[in-house]
Write an enzyme that holds these catalytic residues in place. Sequence first.
Site, short mmCIF file in Angstrom:
data_model
loop_
_atom_site.label_atom_id
_atom_site.label_comp_id
_atom_site.label_asym_id
_atom_site.label_seq_id
_atom_site.Cartn_x
_atom_site.Cartn_y
_atom_site.Cartn_z
N MET A 125 -70.13 -71.95 -103.35
CA MET A 125 -71.18 -72.07 -104.38
C MET A 125 -71.00 -71.00 -105.45
O MET A 125 -70.63 -69.86 -105.13
CB MET A 125 -72.56 -71.89 -103.73
CG MET A 125 -72.81 -72.86 -102.58
SD MET A 125 -74.50 -72.73 -102.00
CE MET A 125 -74.45 -73.82 -100.57
N GLY A 137 -75.41 -77.46 -90.53
CA GLY A 137 -75.44 -76.01 -90.53
C GLY A 137 -76.48 -75.51 -89.55
O GLY A 137 -76.18 -75.13 -88.41
N SER A 138 -77.75 -75.56 -89.97
CA SER A 138 -78.80 -75.01 -89.10
C SER A 138 -78.85 -75.67 -87.74
O SER A 138 -79.06 -74.99 -86.73
CB SER A 138 -80.17 -75.07 -89.78
OG SER A 138 -80.16 -75.83 -90.93
N GLY A 160 -80.74 -75.60 -94.36
CA GLY A 160 -82.10 -75.66 -93.82
C GLY A 160 -83.09 -76.50 -94.60
O GLY A 160 -84.30 -76.35 -94.43
N MET A 177 -68.99 -76.53 -104.64
CA MET A 177 -70.20 -76.72 -105.47
C MET A 177 -70.07 -75.76 -106.64
O MET A 177 -70.79 -74.76 -106.76
CB MET A 177 -71.45 -76.45 -104.62
CG MET A 177 -71.74 -77.58 -103.64
SD MET A 177 -72.84 -77.09 -102.29
CE MET A 177 -71.64 -76.40 -101.17
N GLY A 196 -79.46 -81.40 -93.85
CA GLY A 196 -80.59 -81.85 -93.03
C GLY A 196 -80.20 -82.73 -91.85
O GLY A 196 -81.02 -83.51 -91.37
N GLY A 224 -77.06 -76.42 -102.37
CA GLY A 224 -77.38 -75.04 -102.72
C GLY A 224 -77.83 -74.20 -101.54
O GLY A 224 -77.57 -73.01 -101.50
N PHE A 225 -78.49 -74.84 -100.60
CA PHE A 225 -79.06 -74.06 -99.49
C PHE A 225 -78.99 -74.84 -98.19
O PHE A 225 -79.10 -76.08 -98.19
CB PHE A 225 -80.53 -73.72 -99.78
CG PHE A 225 -80.71 -72.98 -101.07
CD1 PHE A 225 -80.50 -71.61 -101.13
CD2 PHE A 225 -81.05 -73.65 -102.23
CE1 PHE A 225 -80.63 -70.92 -102.34
CE2 PHE A 225 -81.18 -72.98 -103.45
CZ PHE A 225 -80.97 -71.61 -103.49
N MET A 264 -74.50 -86.34 -100.37
CA MET A 264 -75.41 -85.22 -100.12
C MET A 264 -76.78 -85.76 -99.70
O MET A 264 -77.36 -86.58 -100.42
CB MET A 264 -75.57 -84.36 -101.37
CG MET A 264 -74.34 -83.60 -101.82
SD MET A 264 -73.66 -82.49 -100.58
CE MET A 264 -75.03 -81.41 -100.24
C1 DX5 Z 1 -75.86 -77.56 -98.85
C2 DX5 Z 1 -74.53 -77.47 -98.13
C3 DX5 Z 1 -74.60 -77.90 -96.72
C4 DX5 Z 1 -75.53 -77.07 -95.88
C5 DX5 Z 1 -76.00 -77.87 -94.72
O1 DX5 Z 1 -75.69 -77.25 -100.18
O2 DX5 Z 1 -73.56 -78.26 -98.79
O3 DX5 Z 1 -73.30 -77.98 -96.13
O4 DX5 Z 1 -74.97 -75.90 -95.43
O5 DX5 Z 1 -76.95 -77.10 -94.04
P1 DX5 Z 1 -78.09 -77.76 -93.14
O6 DX5 Z 1 -77.36 -78.54 -92.07
O7 DX5 Z 1 -78.81 -76.58 -92.63
O8 DX5 Z 1 -78.88 -78.66 -94.03
ZN ZN Z 2 -71.57 -78.71 -97.76
#
Ligand code: DX5
Ligand code: ZN
Length: 233
Positions: free
Chosen positions: A41, A199-200, A149, A72, A179, A146-147, A141
Amino acid sequence: MRFTRSIKIAPSILSADFANFGAEIRAIEGQGCDWVHVDVMDGHFVPNLTFGPQLCAAIRPHIKTVMDVHLMIAPVDPYIEAFAQAGADILTAHLESGPHIHRTLQAIRASGAKAGLALNPGTGLDGVGHLLDMVDLVCVMTVNPGFGGQQFIHSQIDKVRALRAMIGDRPIHIEIDGGITPETAPLMAAVGADVLVAGSAVFKGGSVDKPEVYGANIRAIRAAAEAATAFMA
Ligand code: DX5
Ligand code: ZN
């Protein structure tokens, strides 16, 4: 990388301990993940900053599976060679990152990496058909990038279903990103997604000292997704 539509779990190291990437990667791979997803990012295309090619090169020797790099950033083209040199197996650029996504995808393939095309939740499939013969992966997506969680955006289920129909027999992965949990993964696997970024939901509750939690989290997402695709086999 042999092409298969079987379910692949790609933990995003955005949710890992940033002071310990090598050990975190060994832990998730030891617990059965399929790919390692690296979120780059730039604080411009998305409102967050993470890491660049040097970090990718530093973690590359720790990755035994597939290094899946999600760019990104805008512009993308000036940095493709550096990320390819850093050892990315797949480089995914956003359709929204500039006016010349076709050129960007050409440059990614020319760098030797596999080419991925990412679509923000607000972007439709218009135009994607013109790009399908030059991509190895489309990333839908399921949050605004960007984030980690954030909440899964349900409107993307119909997009994945339509994308799967467009792809037909082409050897193109459908990746979903954002998500993803044992609750949302089956919704997307059922309509054709095969690479599930999480991720989370992978890192929650675990650590390099408690890697078995990562394993349980990965197995829970995989089992839920595979149950939803059983009828497709
Ligand atoms: C968001 C990222 C994702 C993110 C997924 O901008 O591209 O790869 O880390 O994280 P979770 O699984 O926590 O939504
Ligand atoms: Zn990603």
